[in-house]
Design a protein around this motif. Structure first.
Motif, PDB file in Angstrom:
ATOM      1  N   THR A 225       8.463  -3.966   8.595  1.00  0.00           N
ATOM      2  CA  THR A 225       8.730  -3.368   7.285  1.00  0.00           C
ATOM      3  C   THR A 225       7.498  -3.534   6.413  1.00  0.00           C
ATOM      4  O   THR A 225       7.009  -4.650   6.219  1.00  0.00           O
ATOM      5  CB  THR A 225       9.924  -4.058   6.596  1.00  0.00           C
ATOM      6  OG1 THR A 225      11.079  -3.929   7.433  1.00  0.00           O
ATOM      7  CG2 THR A 225      10.218  -3.418   5.239  1.00  0.00           C
ATOM      8  N   VAL A 226       6.958  -2.418   5.929  1.00  0.00           N
ATOM      9  CA  VAL A 226       5.791  -2.446   5.039  1.00  0.00           C
ATOM     10  C   VAL A 226       6.278  -2.160   3.625  1.00  0.00           C
ATOM     11  O   VAL A 226       6.901  -1.129   3.371  1.00  0.00           O
ATOM     12  CB  VAL A 226       4.743  -1.404   5.473  1.00  0.00           C
ATOM     13  CG1 VAL A 226       3.536  -1.451   4.527  1.00  0.00           C
ATOM     14  CG2 VAL A 226       4.306  -1.643   6.908  1.00  0.00           C
ATOM     15  N   GLN A 227       6.006  -3.068   2.712  1.00  0.00           N
ATOM     16  CA  GLN A 227       6.467  -2.905   1.330  1.00  0.00           C
ATOM     17  C   GLN A 227       5.286  -2.628   0.404  1.00  0.00           C
ATOM     18  O   GLN A 227       4.302  -3.357   0.394  1.00  0.00           O
ATOM     19  CB  GLN A 227       7.177  -4.184   0.865  1.00  0.00           C
ATOM     20  CG  GLN A 227       8.507  -4.428   1.586  1.00  0.00           C
ATOM     21  CD  GLN A 227       9.207  -5.667   1.084  1.00  0.00           C
ATOM     22  OE1 GLN A 227       8.557  -6.656   0.760  1.00  0.00           O
ATOM     23  NE2 GLN A 227      10.537  -5.621   1.030  1.00  0.00           N
ATOM     24  N   GLY A 228       5.388  -1.545  -0.317  1.00  0.00           N
ATOM     25  CA  GLY A 228       4.379  -1.234  -1.321  1.00  0.00           C
ATOM     26  C   GLY A 228       4.888  -1.596  -2.709  1.00  0.00           C
ATOM     27  O   GLY A 228       5.855  -2.351  -2.839  1.00  0.00           O
ATOM     28  N   ARG A 241      -3.538   0.972  -6.551  1.00  0.00           N
ATOM     29  CA  ARG A 241      -2.269   1.342  -5.925  1.00  0.00           C
ATOM     30  C   ARG A 241      -2.009   0.485  -4.681  1.00  0.00           C
ATOM     31  O   ARG A 241      -2.943   0.033  -4.009  1.00  0.00           O
ATOM     32  CB  ARG A 241      -2.282   2.820  -5.526  1.00  0.00           C
ATOM     33  CG  ARG A 241      -2.391   3.759  -6.706  1.00  0.00           C
ATOM     34  CD  ARG A 241      -2.296   5.216  -6.252  1.00  0.00           C
ATOM     35  NE  ARG A 241      -2.530   6.118  -7.380  1.00  0.00           N
ATOM     36  CZ  ARG A 241      -2.436   7.442  -7.275  1.00  0.00           C
ATOM     37  NH1 ARG A 241      -2.095   8.003  -6.131  1.00  0.00           N
ATOM     38  NH2 ARG A 241      -2.667   8.192  -8.339  1.00  0.00           N
ATOM     39  N   GLN A 242      -0.722   0.279  -4.412  1.00  0.00           N
ATOM     40  CA  GLN A 242      -0.316  -0.382  -3.167  1.00  0.00           C
ATOM     41  C   GLN A 242       0.673   0.544  -2.461  1.00  0.00           C
ATOM     42  O   GLN A 242       1.881   0.418  -2.614  1.00  0.00           O
ATOM     43  CB  GLN A 242       0.306  -1.754  -3.450  1.00  0.00           C
ATOM     44  CG  GLN A 242      -0.688  -2.735  -4.060  1.00  0.00           C
ATOM     45  CD  GLN A 242      -0.087  -4.117  -4.251  1.00  0.00           C
ATOM     46  OE1 GLN A 242       0.808  -4.522  -3.507  1.00  0.00           O
ATOM     47  NE2 GLN A 242      -0.567  -4.832  -5.255  1.00  0.00           N
ATOM     48  N   ASP A 243       0.114   1.477  -1.714  1.00  0.00           N
ATOM     49  CA  ASP A 243       0.875   2.542  -1.064  1.00  0.00           C
ATOM     50  C   ASP A 243       1.340   2.053   0.307  1.00  0.00           C
ATOM     51  O   ASP A 243       0.527   1.771   1.193  1.00  0.00           O
ATOM     52  CB  ASP A 243      -0.018   3.780  -0.924  1.00  0.00           C
ATOM     53  CG  ASP A 243       0.746   4.987  -0.424  1.00  0.00           C
ATOM     54  OD1 ASP A 243       1.771   4.807   0.248  1.00  0.00           O
ATOM     55  OD2 ASP A 243       0.285   6.113  -0.682  1.00  0.00           O
ATOM     56  N   ALA A 244       2.657   1.964   0.501  1.00  0.00           N
ATOM     57  CA  ALA A 244       3.198   1.459   1.770  1.00  0.00           C
ATOM     58  C   ALA A 244       2.828   2.373   2.938  1.00  0.00           C
ATOM     59  O   ALA A 244       2.507   1.908   4.036  1.00  0.00           O
ATOM     60  CB  ALA A 244       4.715   1.321   1.678  1.00  0.00           C
ATOM     61  N   LEU A 245       2.868   3.687   2.727  1.00  0.00           N
ATOM     62  CA  LEU A 245       2.564   4.610   3.816  1.00  0.00           C
ATOM     63  C   LEU A 245       1.113   4.493   4.243  1.00  0.00           C
ATOM     64  O   LEU A 245       0.797   4.535   5.445  1.00  0.00           O
ATOM     65  CB  LEU A 245       2.877   6.047   3.383  1.00  0.00           C
ATOM     66  CG  LEU A 245       2.636   7.118   4.454  1.00  0.00           C
ATOM     67  CD1 LEU A 245       3.493   6.848   5.692  1.00  0.00           C
ATOM     68  CD2 LEU A 245       2.935   8.513   3.900  1.00  0.00           C
ATOM     69  N   LEU A 246       0.215   4.321   3.284  1.00  0.00           N
ATOM     70  CA  LEU A 246      -1.201   4.170   3.621  1.00  0.00           C
ATOM     71  C   LEU A 246      -1.428   2.902   4.444  1.00  0.00           C
ATOM     72  O   LEU A 246      -2.148   2.905   5.446  1.00  0.00           O
ATOM     73  CB  LEU A 246      -2.038   4.128   2.339  1.00  0.00           C
ATOM     74  CG  LEU A 246      -3.552   4.086   2.526  1.00  0.00           C
ATOM     75  CD1 LEU A 246      -4.046   5.331   3.239  1.00  0.00           C
ATOM     76  CD2 LEU A 246      -4.249   3.910   1.173  1.00  0.00           C
ATOM     77  N   ALA A 247      -0.784   1.793   4.017  1.00  0.00           N
ATOM     78  CA  ALA A 247      -0.911   0.546   4.775  1.00  0.00           C
ATOM     79  C   ALA A 247      -0.315   0.692   6.174  1.00  0.00           C
ATOM     80  O   ALA A 247      -0.887   0.221   7.172  1.00  0.00           O
ATOM     81  CB  ALA A 247      -0.215  -0.589   4.030  1.00  0.00           C
ATOM     82  N   ALA A 248       0.820   1.381   6.285  1.00  0.00           N
ATOM     83  CA  ALA A 248       1.461   1.563   7.581  1.00  0.00           C
ATOM     84  C   ALA A 248       0.601   2.405   8.511  1.00  0.00           C
ATOM     85  O   ALA A 248       0.521   2.145   9.714  1.00  0.00           O
ATOM     86  CB  ALA A 248       2.837   2.231   7.393  1.00  0.00           C
ATOM     87  N   SER A 249      -0.067   3.427   7.951  1.00  0.00           N
ATOM     88  CA  SER A 249      -0.908   4.285   8.790  1.00  0.00           C
ATOM     89  C   SER A 249      -2.096   3.493   9.358  1.00  0.00           C
ATOM     90  O   SER A 249      -2.488   3.700  10.508  1.00  0.00           O
ATOM     91  CB  SER A 249      -1.410   5.484   7.989  1.00  0.00           C
ATOM     92  OG  SER A 249      -2.290   5.063   6.939  1.00  0.00           O
ATOM     93  N   ALA A 250      -2.628   2.586   8.564  1.00  0.00           N
ATOM     94  CA  ALA A 250      -3.725   1.745   9.064  1.00  0.00           C
ATOM     95  C   ALA A 250      -3.215   0.811  10.163  1.00  0.00           C
ATOM     96  O   ALA A 250      -3.908   0.577  11.154  1.00  0.00           O
ATOM     97  CB  ALA A 250      -4.317   0.920   7.905  1.00  0.00           C
ATOM     98  N   LEU A 251      -1.998   0.299   9.984  1.00  0.00           N
ATOM     99  CA  LEU A 251      -1.396  -0.566  10.998  1.00  0.00           C
ATOM    100  C   LEU A 251      -1.179   0.186  12.293  1.00  0.00           C
ATOM    101  O   LEU A 251      -1.482  -0.322  13.387  1.00  0.00           O
ATOM    102  CB  LEU A 251      -0.072  -1.123  10.460  1.00  0.00           C
ATOM    103  CG  LEU A 251       0.716  -2.033  11.381  1.00  0.00           C
ATOM    104  CD1 LEU A 251      -0.070  -3.301  11.701  1.00  0.00           C
ATOM    105  CD2 LEU A 251       2.060  -2.402  10.748  1.00  0.00           C
TER     106      LEU A 251
END
Length: 257
Positions: A225-228, A241-251
């Protein structure tokens, strides 16, 4: 017996008969794309099982069904007290499955029995062709259920209690299609062989006709679970910004790498 002079060394299966068996089985649950949708413990699975049992009996085999619905077609040996040489696979499919996954291993085993019959060869140990229940796991989990119970990876009680998305249990589904066999301890197996299609591009990529499996894939599954953090899209600059989708895409990209 000297294998160089044994009539067994000259045996050849009937390729056309094996192919026809595969095509006949593939009609049960055949799809417009040319594949097969024959989900475990459905009426289509029953039809496929019934056809295999019919063919096996016609080949002189006796049939045993265990408590998780695995089917064993046995060709007696000269010394029937010996542990059987077993082969087989499964005939249940994925919703968008193909004609050969699993089915080839079962039909190849049956073709060996038919070939031995035609040649009048009597093996010392019995031969058994196995059809494992719910190997694909597309309706019930865990996958490889029938073989797992047989090998002791799962208990029979655990497997029978599992339910599909509609709430139907394995025990209920087995009874509904007439393949709830008798509970019994798994007999000893002298050897087990499974012919299977390759489900990837490796052999074709290396221009090889056949391969021998030397290791099995090990998998671990994780739920992440990635939380923004919420912020107004207009006045919040990109670096804050803390964008959950951006962090998830990097993961995702890193895991793939």
């Amino acid at each position: 017996m000297d294998m160089q002079t044994s009539p067994a060394t000259a045996l050849r299966i009937d390729g056309a008969r094996l192919w026809q068996s595969l095509m006949d089985l593939a009609r049960i649950g055949g799809t417009p794309k040319g594949g097969v949708c024959r989900i475990a413990l459905t009426d289509l699975d029953r039809q496929g099982r019934d056809l295999f049992v019919q063919w096996a009996r016609e080949a002189g085999c006796s049939i045993r069904v265990d408590a998780i619905g695995n089917i064993f077609a046995r060709r007696a040996g000269a010394d029937d007290s010996l542990a059987p040489v077993m082969t087989g696979s499964h005939i249940d499919t994925q919703p968008t499955g193909g004609k050969f996954d699993g089915n080839y291993g079962v039909m190849a085993g049956l073709e060996v029995v038919r070939t031995l019959n035609a040649a009048g060869v009597r093996t010392r140990a019995p031969i058994e062709v196995a059809v494992w229940t719910n190997e694909e796991g597309s309706r019930f989990v865990p996958v490889m259920m029938g073989s797992g119970v047989f090998a002791g990876a799962f208990t029979l009680e655990h497997a029978l209690a599992q339910r599909d998305a509609q709430g139907v249990s394995v025990a209920e589904a087995l009874a509904a299609i007439g393949y709830a066999g008798q509970a019994s301890a798994a007999p000893a197996v002298g050897a087990y062989f499974e012919a299977h299609i390759e489900q990837g591009p490796v052999l074709e990529n290396h221009e090889r006709v056949i391969g021998v499996v030397q290791a099995a894939l090990g998998q671990r599954w994780y739920d992440v679970t990635v939380q923004g953090m919420e912020a107004h899209a207009g006045p919040t600059p990109m670096e804050l910004r803390q964008d959950a989708l951006l962090a998830a895409s990097a993961l995702v990209a890193e895991v793939n790498r």
